[in-house]
Design a protein around this motif. Structure first.
Motif, PDB file in Angstrom:
ATOM      1  N   ALA A 263       4.139  -6.855 -10.257  1.00 36.55           N
ATOM      2  CA  ALA A 263       4.071  -5.460  -9.807  1.00 36.55           C
ATOM      3  C   ALA A 263       2.666  -4.942 -10.050  1.00 36.55           C
ATOM      4  CB  ALA A 263       5.097  -4.607 -10.560  1.00 36.55           C
ATOM      5  N   THR A 264       2.185  -4.119  -9.136  1.00 35.14           N
ATOM      6  CA  THR A 264       0.815  -3.646  -9.232  1.00 35.14           C
ATOM      7  C   THR A 264       0.658  -2.363  -8.429  1.00 35.14           C
ATOM      8  OG1 THR A 264      -1.488  -4.349  -9.014  1.00 35.14           O
ATOM      9  CG2 THR A 264      -0.003  -4.974  -7.239  1.00 35.14           C
ATOM     10  N   SER A 265      -0.590  -1.903  -8.295  1.00 33.56           N
ATOM     11  CA  SER A 265      -0.930  -0.819  -7.385  1.00 33.56           C
ATOM     12  C   SER A 265      -2.158  -1.250  -6.581  1.00 33.56           C
ATOM     13  CB  SER A 265      -1.206   0.473  -8.161  1.00 33.56           C
ATOM     14  OG  SER A 265      -1.323   1.571  -7.269  1.00 33.56           O
ATOM     15  N   GLY A 266      -2.674  -0.374  -5.726  1.00 30.67           N
ATOM     16  CA  GLY A 266      -3.704  -0.737  -4.757  1.00 30.67           C
ATOM     17  C   GLY A 266      -4.838  -1.605  -5.256  1.00 30.67           C
ATOM     18  N   PRO A 267      -5.569  -1.212  -6.317  1.00 33.40           N
ATOM     19  CA  PRO A 267      -6.681  -2.054  -6.779  1.00 33.40           C
ATOM     20  C   PRO A 267      -6.236  -3.457  -7.179  1.00 33.40           C
ATOM     21  CG  PRO A 267      -6.843   0.151  -7.717  1.00 33.40           C
ATOM     22  CD  PRO A 267      -5.508   0.080  -7.049  1.00 33.40           C
ATOM     23  N   GLY A 268      -5.056  -3.554  -7.772  1.00 27.81           N
ATOM     24  CA  GLY A 268      -4.543  -4.865  -8.150  1.00 27.81           C
ATOM     25  C   GLY A 268      -4.153  -5.696  -6.951  1.00 27.81           C
ATOM     26  N   LEU A 269      -3.564  -5.032  -5.935  1.00 29.96           N
ATOM     27  CA  LEU A 269      -3.208  -5.754  -4.717  1.00 29.96           C
ATOM     28  C   LEU A 269      -4.455  -6.329  -4.049  1.00 29.96           C
ATOM     29  CD1 LEU A 269      -0.783  -6.464  -2.854  1.00 29.96           C
ATOM     30  CD2 LEU A 269      -1.361  -4.422  -1.530  1.00 29.96           C
TER      31      LEU A 269
END
Length: 573
Positions: A263-269
């Motif tokens: 699970a992540t958010s934009g920068p991680g994606l």
């Protein structure tokens, strides 16, 4: 009295605004009421402004609060940071810190309360005591929720907290102001859950045994929950050094036979783009749950946007098939997560789930019996003569074995390969394997026609939206369709492969089409135009930046613009 009431609490970090909202939501869910609790806060690691809004209704609701009936302000400077996000009702009652004078242009019924003087360490609970009787919220339910929230505190702290609540009730009894009050009949208690919690439980329900991730707002609650629960269920949770390593660990675990997720958010994606290619070409199942936030770069880490769409659909080098899903609400986060595992495992493909902060961190009441979803088992090869891991099949899915399986050994890596897994640079092999991998998308599209449709069959205006916008659109339709108007909505829950035939039929049935999204660059509209025939002559777009959620009123006004002022005013009269 009304069947619905909304309240907001605003203060600095440490004032307990969000905790107070949780207590209200817990108490009302226990009464069988319908609740949607949202929160907003600044990007600071510690401190900064925070707000919490709770919408409570005796009838089902699908969107966050619109006009606020009661507002608590501990600090006016913090309120100023949310002023353009909180719509106040015409007769709003505002309870504010007595020592902090309100702005001269502040409208509403202003009621000073000495929060700091009476309860400096429990002013949020004091505020709840003031609000509960004035709004006709369940007093005993609130008291029980306070006890539950502070159950781990000492007896002295608990006694002081309950005393603050009772003191607030006493203040309310002396006030002369009249507030919007809630009318309801007590019902069966409802389950209260956030979107991130629903996603984590969906993963567990689907049989996830491995999770790897790196903390990033607003997805971190998934990491926290699975770190707690997976070891109890015989699984493994791993916090990695970054998001690239997280997806690498997920692919490695999946290769060995585990159902695996990150699970992540934009920068991680963004960091995961390279590993997406590995999952796709090596045909190793992987689930990537992405909670969107404002971008680009670090952007607005604590608020929603729908601007990761193009990245989710296309980011990677080469032709990289992947599936993209999007939940519409908290309950749907559970179902979509299970679907993500089912698709990933059955078709051996990476699946990205695009949630957003509004769904992920809001708490919403749902029926406990609704958290049921069929789980599909993984296709595994045990002993196959002349085993070919990447056999070219009609649907593109080949038998997959666990490493070490007798008579089912194979070689794999990120290189292009033949049916046996041996590296190959031949054009004919590359063309054939590309076609094989992309055939999965055709099979998935035929089997998983995931969408929601609301409204009449032959609408005057058809709205197309996705994700968290769905709830506000659904409620706007309920208002607009009370008159002679015919407004409908189509909400795809699978974005790649898009249910293009169903969506095209919807578009063709509409006199006019309105595309709604929280993306300044109109990413959703651009994608739709690449997939279906969306005539410019009858299509309008309502697109703006995130950072502020779409409201029912905002959507109704967009429809008003398309149909004419008179048409909408006739309905609203």
């Amino acid at each position: 009295m009304s069947q619905e009431v909304s309240l907001s609490i605003v203060g600095s970090g440490g004032d307990g605004a969000v905790a107070a909202g949780d207590i209200v939501a817990m108490a009302c869910a226990g009464e069988g009421l319908h609740v949607i609790k949202t929160e907003a806060y600044g990007p600071q690691i510690r401190g900064g402004e925070s707000s919490c809004t709770v919408r409570i209704s005796a009838e089902p609701i699908f969107a966050q609060a619109g006009a606020i009936d009661a507002l608590v302000v501990f600090t006016w400077s913090d309120y100023a940071r949310f002023a353009d996000e909180l719509a106040l009702a015409e007769n709003v009652v505002i309870f504010y810190e007595e020592a902090d004078a309100p702005p001269p242009d502040m409208r509403g019924i202003l009621v000073p309360v000495p929060f700091k003087k009476i309860a400096p360490h429990a002013k949020n609970i004091l505020a709840l005591g003031v609000l509960a009787p004035l709004l006709h919220l369940p007093l005993e339910g609130m008291r029980s929720a306070v006890k539950q929230r502070f159950a781990k505190k000492t007896a002295t702290v608990m006694a002081g907290t309950l005393a603050a609540f009772d003191r607030g009730i006493g203040i309310a009894e002396q006030l002369q102001c009249v507030a919007q009050t809630l009318a309801y009949a007590r019902g069966t208690p409802r389950l209260l859950m956030s979107g991130n919690e629903a996603a984590a439980f969906g993963a567990l329900h689907a049989g996830c045994t491995f999770f790897a991730g790196y903390p990033i707002t607003p997805s971190s609650e998934i990491l926290h929950l699975l770190s707690e629960w997976l070891p109890k269920m015989g699984g493994t949770s791993l916090q990695t050094e970054d998001e690239l390593a997280a997806l690498g660990a997920v692919i490695g675990a999946s290769f060995t036979g585990a159902k695996a997720m990150t699970a992540t958010s934009g920068p991680g994606l963004s960091l995961m783009a390279e590993m997406l290619g590995l999952s796709s070409t090596a045909e190793i199942p992987a689930v990537i749950f992405n909670v969107q936030r404002g971008g680009p770069s670090t952007g607005i880490p604590t608020k929603s946007e729908q601007s990761d769409l193009m990245h989710a659909l296309y980011a990677s080098h080469g032709d990289t098939p992947r599936v993209v899903l999007a939940p519409c609400d908290v309950e749907d986060a559970f179902h979509i997560t299970v679907d993500a595992f089912n698709i990933a495992e059955e078709y051996q493909i990476p699946v990205i789930v695009l949630s957003d902060q509004l769904i992920a961190q809001r708490r919403e009441t749902i029926e406990a019996g609704a958290l049921v979803h069929d789980v599909k088992r993984r296709r595994l090869a045990t002993s196959i003569p002349d085993y070919k891991r990447y056999a070219d099949t009609p649907d593109g899915v080949s038998p997959m074995s666990i490493p070490g399986t007798a008579d089912a050994m194979y070689q794999t890596n990120g290189l292009e390969h033949d049916e046996s897994g041996r590296p190959s640079a031949m054009f004919s092999v590359h063309e054939r394997m590309n076609a094989k991998r992309h055939r999965k998308m055709e099979a998935i599209g035929g089997k998983y026609r995931l969408f929601r449709r609301f409204g009449p069959e032959r609408p005057d205006v058809g709205i197309i939206c996705w994700g968290s916008s769905s709830g506000a659109v659904r409620e706007a339709l309920d208002i607009l369709n009370q008159g002679d108007l015919r407004i409908a909505a189509f909400v795809p829950r699978i974005l790649a492969p898009l249910p293009a035939a169903d969506l095209q039929a919807f578009v063709d049935s509409c006199s006019e089409v309105l595309v709604i999204e929280l993306s300044y660059s109109r990413q959703f509209h651009r994608y739709l135009r690449s997939q279906i025939d969306l005539p410019r002559a009858k299509t309008d777009v309502m697109a703006r930046s995130g950072g502020k959620s779409l409201s029912v009123t905002e959507i109704a006004c967009a429809v008003r613009k398309m149909l004419g002022v008179e048409a909408l005013e006739e309905v609203m009269a």
